[in-house]
Design a protein around this motif. Structure first.
Motif, PDB file in Angstrom:
ATOM      1  N   PHE A  55      69.051 -73.182 -82.787  1.00 55.39           N
ATOM      2  CA  PHE A  55      70.368 -72.707 -82.363  1.00 55.39           C
ATOM      3  C   PHE A  55      71.055 -73.767 -81.516  1.00 55.39           C
ATOM      4  O   PHE A  55      70.392 -74.517 -80.795  1.00 55.39           O
ATOM      5  CB  PHE A  55      70.250 -71.420 -81.538  1.00 55.39           C
ATOM      6  CG  PHE A  55      69.631 -70.284 -82.290  1.00 55.39           C
ATOM      7  CD1 PHE A  55      70.369 -69.561 -83.216  1.00 55.39           C
ATOM      8  CD2 PHE A  55      68.298 -69.948 -82.090  1.00 55.39           C
ATOM      9  CE1 PHE A  55      69.795 -68.517 -83.917  1.00 55.39           C
ATOM     10  CE2 PHE A  55      67.716 -68.909 -82.789  1.00 55.39           C
ATOM     11  CZ  PHE A  55      68.462 -68.192 -83.711  1.00 55.39           C
ATOM     12  N   PRO A  56      72.380 -73.817 -81.545  1.00 56.41           N
ATOM     13  CA  PRO A  56      73.102 -74.734 -80.667  1.00 56.41           C
ATOM     14  C   PRO A  56      72.803 -74.409 -79.203  1.00 56.41           C
ATOM     15  O   PRO A  56      72.510 -73.262 -78.859  1.00 56.41           O
ATOM     16  CB  PRO A  56      74.573 -74.474 -80.974  1.00 56.41           C
ATOM     17  CG  PRO A  56      74.626 -73.542 -82.119  1.00 56.41           C
ATOM     18  CD  PRO A  56      73.273 -72.984 -82.333  1.00 56.41           C
ATOM     19  N   SER A  57      72.873 -75.431 -78.359  1.00 56.02           N
ATOM     20  CA  SER A  57      72.647 -75.216 -76.932  1.00 56.02           C
ATOM     21  C   SER A  57      73.644 -76.057 -76.144  1.00 56.02           C
ATOM     22  O   SER A  57      74.409 -76.837 -76.716  1.00 56.02           O
ATOM     23  CB  SER A  57      71.208 -75.553 -76.543  1.00 56.02           C
ATOM     24  OG  SER A  57      70.946 -76.920 -76.713  1.00 56.02           O
ATOM     25  N   CYS A  58      73.601 -75.880 -74.834  1.00 53.69           N
ATOM     26  CA  CYS A  58      74.512 -76.622 -73.977  1.00 53.69           C
ATOM     27  C   CYS A  58      73.872 -76.832 -72.613  1.00 53.69           C
ATOM     28  O   CYS A  58      72.927 -76.133 -72.246  1.00 53.69           O
ATOM     29  CB  CYS A  58      75.841 -75.887 -73.825  1.00 53.69           C
ATOM     30  SG  CYS A  58      75.697 -74.299 -72.991  1.00 53.69           S
ATOM     31  N   SER A  75      70.810 -71.701 -74.965  1.00 57.42           N
ATOM     32  CA  SER A  75      71.220 -71.619 -76.363  1.00 57.42           C
ATOM     33  C   SER A  75      72.208 -70.471 -76.546  1.00 57.42           C
ATOM     34  O   SER A  75      72.310 -69.592 -75.694  1.00 57.42           O
ATOM     35  CB  SER A  75      70.000 -71.367 -77.253  1.00 57.42           C
ATOM     36  OG  SER A  75      69.453 -70.084 -76.976  1.00 57.42           O
ATOM     37  N   ASP A  76      72.907 -70.507 -77.657  1.00 55.90           N
ATOM     38  CA  ASP A  76      73.705 -69.365 -78.093  1.00 55.90           C
ATOM     39  C   ASP A  76      73.154 -68.966 -79.446  1.00 55.90           C
ATOM     40  O   ASP A  76      73.314 -69.681 -80.428  1.00 55.90           O
ATOM     41  CB  ASP A  76      75.190 -69.710 -78.186  1.00 55.90           C
ATOM     42  CG  ASP A  76      76.045 -68.492 -78.529  1.00 55.90           C
ATOM     43  OD1 ASP A  76      75.485 -67.444 -78.946  1.00 55.90           O
ATOM     44  OD2 ASP A  76      77.266 -68.583 -78.387  1.00 55.90           O
ATOM     45  N   GLU A  77      72.485 -67.811 -79.468  1.00 60.63           N
ATOM     46  CA  GLU A  77      71.803 -67.365 -80.674  1.00 60.63           C
ATOM     47  C   GLU A  77      72.584 -66.268 -81.397  1.00 60.63           C
ATOM     48  O   GLU A  77      72.024 -65.531 -82.195  1.00 60.63           O
ATOM     49  CB  GLU A  77      70.380 -66.928 -80.311  1.00 60.63           C
ATOM     50  CG  GLU A  77      69.627 -68.080 -79.665  1.00 60.63           C
ATOM     51  CD  GLU A  77      68.194 -67.777 -79.272  1.00 60.63           C
ATOM     52  OE1 GLU A  77      67.670 -66.707 -79.638  1.00 60.63           O
ATOM     53  OE2 GLU A  77      67.595 -68.635 -78.598  1.00 60.63           O
ATOM     54  N   GLY A  78      73.874 -66.155 -81.060  1.00 56.65           N
ATOM     55  CA  GLY A  78      74.714 -65.179 -81.739  1.00 56.65           C
ATOM     56  C   GLY A  78      74.384 -63.754 -81.337  1.00 56.65           C
ATOM     57  O   GLY A  78      73.887 -62.977 -82.133  1.00 56.65           O
ATOM     58  N   GLY A  79      74.610 -63.420 -80.089  1.00 54.01           N
ATOM     59  CA  GLY A  79      74.304 -62.085 -79.577  1.00 54.01           C
ATOM     60  C   GLY A  79      73.306 -62.119 -78.437  1.00 54.01           C
ATOM     61  O   GLY A  79      73.098 -61.122 -77.756  1.00 54.01           O
ATOM     62  N   ALA A  80      72.695 -63.269 -78.233  1.00 50.90           N
ATOM     63  CA  ALA A  80      71.731 -63.450 -77.146  1.00 50.90           C
ATOM     64  C   ALA A  80      71.645 -64.937 -76.820  1.00 50.90           C
ATOM     65  O   ALA A  80      72.152 -65.782 -77.555  1.00 50.90           O
ATOM     66  CB  ALA A  80      70.355 -62.913 -77.535  1.00 50.90           C
ATOM     67  N   SER A  81      70.976 -65.218 -75.706  1.00 50.35           N
ATOM     68  CA  SER A  81      70.793 -66.597 -75.280  1.00 50.35           C
ATOM     69  C   SER A  81      69.375 -66.779 -74.766  1.00 50.35           C
ATOM     70  O   SER A  81      68.744 -65.828 -74.302  1.00 50.35           O
ATOM     71  CB  SER A  81      71.786 -66.951 -74.170  1.00 50.35           C
ATOM     72  OG  SER A  81      71.589 -68.275 -73.729  1.00 50.35           O
TER      73      SER A  81
END
Length: 104
Positions: A55-58, A75-81
């Motif tokens: 997943f993308p992260s920052c 991360s941004d996992e699309g509904g959770a991190s």
């Protein structure tokens, strides 16, 4: 691109996770979950890692509860991190604001 308000929302709805390994590393570094939350809510995204897998992260630069600069990778996992890591940045590698890497 990851939006910090989205990550804050995940935290508010209890959709932020850690691994045993990352939790152990936080403790070794003297970082508490309250510090990470404070960094998220006081900080800004300073680097985006859109190609991270799975997943993308920052990278977020914020402040611990004691007002010490703290970096958090999420991360941004699309509904959770997921909190991938957190650390106190070294002034040898970062500018005086801890938001830009030193070159060299």
């Amino acid at each position: 691109m990851i939006n910090i308000d989205t990550l804050r929302t995940y935290y508010t709805i209890d959709a932020v996770f850690t691994t045993q390994h990352s939790t152990r590393r936080f403790r070794e570094r003297g970082i508490q979950m309250r510090d990470i939350k404070n960094a998220l809510f006081t900080g800004t995204i300073i680097e985006q890692y859109e190609d991270d897998f799975p997943f993308p992260s920052c990278l977020i630069c914020g402040l611990s509860l004691k007002g010490i600069p703290l970096h958090v990778v999420m991360s941004d996992e699309g509904g959770a991190s997921r909190i991938i890591t957190a650390y106190f940045p070294d002034h040898k590698n970062w500018d005086e604001t801890y938001t830009m890497r030193k070159k060299g």
